[in-house]
Design an enzyme around this catalytic site. Sequence first.
Site, PDB file in Angstrom:
ATOM      1  N   GLU A 188     -13.725  41.761  13.688  1.00 58.73           N
ATOM      2  CA  GLU A 188     -14.454  42.850  14.337  1.00 58.73           C
ATOM      3  C   GLU A 188     -13.388  43.782  14.908  1.00 58.73           C
ATOM      4  O   GLU A 188     -12.726  43.453  15.890  1.00 58.73           O
ATOM      5  CB  GLU A 188     -15.365  42.314  15.433  1.00 58.73           C
ATOM      6  CG  GLU A 188     -16.228  43.389  16.076  1.00 58.73           C
ATOM      7  CD  GLU A 188     -17.040  42.861  17.247  1.00 58.73           C
ATOM      8  OE1 GLU A 188     -17.888  43.622  17.737  1.00 58.73           O
ATOM      9  OE2 GLU A 188     -16.821  41.715  17.683  1.00 58.73           O
TER      10      GLU A 188
ATOM     11  N   GLU B 258     -17.863  47.546  27.628  1.00 60.79           N
ATOM     12  CA  GLU B 258     -16.630  46.781  27.759  1.00 60.79           C
ATOM     13  C   GLU B 258     -16.227  46.560  29.212  1.00 60.79           C
ATOM     14  O   GLU B 258     -16.406  47.415  30.073  1.00 60.79           O
ATOM     15  CB  GLU B 258     -15.487  47.488  27.024  1.00 60.79           C
ATOM     16  CG  GLU B 258     -15.823  47.977  25.630  1.00 60.79           C
ATOM     17  CD  GLU B 258     -16.267  46.892  24.668  1.00 60.79           C
ATOM     18  OE1 GLU B 258     -16.192  45.699  25.025  1.00 60.79           O
ATOM     19  OE2 GLU B 258     -16.716  47.223  23.560  1.00 60.79           O
TER      20      GLU B 258
END
Length: 276
Positions: free
Chosen positions: A46, A57
């Site tokens: 990924e 994030e």
Amino acid sequence: MTRSDLAAAFDDGPALVSYVVAGDPTPAATAEYIDALVDGGTDVIELGLPFSEPVAEGTTIQNAIKRALDAGMTPDAYLDLVARIDADVPVVCMTYYNLLFQYGDRAGPAAFVSAAAEAGVSGFVVPDLPVDESGPLREACRAHGLDLVFVVAPTTTADRRERMLDLTTGFVYVQGRVGTTGAREEVSAATPDALAALQHTDIPKAVGFGVSSGEQAREITASGADGVIVGSAYVDTVADGVADDDPPSVVADRLRDLAAELKAGAARGVPEPEHK
């Protein structure tokens, strides 16, 4: 298996999906890290395409994205990096919809999806894309034979979850905890229930957010996951190498060892078949 066959990565037991940020700290280093992760047992890469507002994030990956952007990583540089990857595993682009929408000389995701397919990308994870607004990206991915992986969170309603399961291809990304990415010491208590709610579907189920050790990987696959997704633990390793001015080869060795630990842990969570 071809690089575009993402679901096949889950055919031979629990899959290890490994996330790194493209260009952190350089494209050349990222390519070396990917080779090491695959050597360690990674089944799917990924590869994060840096975006200036990475809302999903935590601090670890936000800092990595900043390092990559400061080093000059762009969507075109990202595609160049993907095209240079030699590893025979699927590469999934993880990014945010604004980057895809604004790429090229016309609005919409089709231009980037086309370029990504040519470079060798197998699919996309776009965490800020609402499922009800995913039509243009789904159509572009379908036109080029790419997968679009949806993220099911603990807060996702049952109706929306079923909609995502109907539309996701390749695998479904199960967000193992509420909040942002980041390594944790324990598997969330919500993970078994999250997986139980998905057992009626045949699509592979991979759990991410917080996985950082082989023991955690074992717990997750023992709870019914078909794979584990690991990101922040790798990115922390890269960050430590940057801070200590370690050469990429040294960091790559650490990543290889960590991937091997995670892959072995994931395998331990699955009972061995009985021999008659």
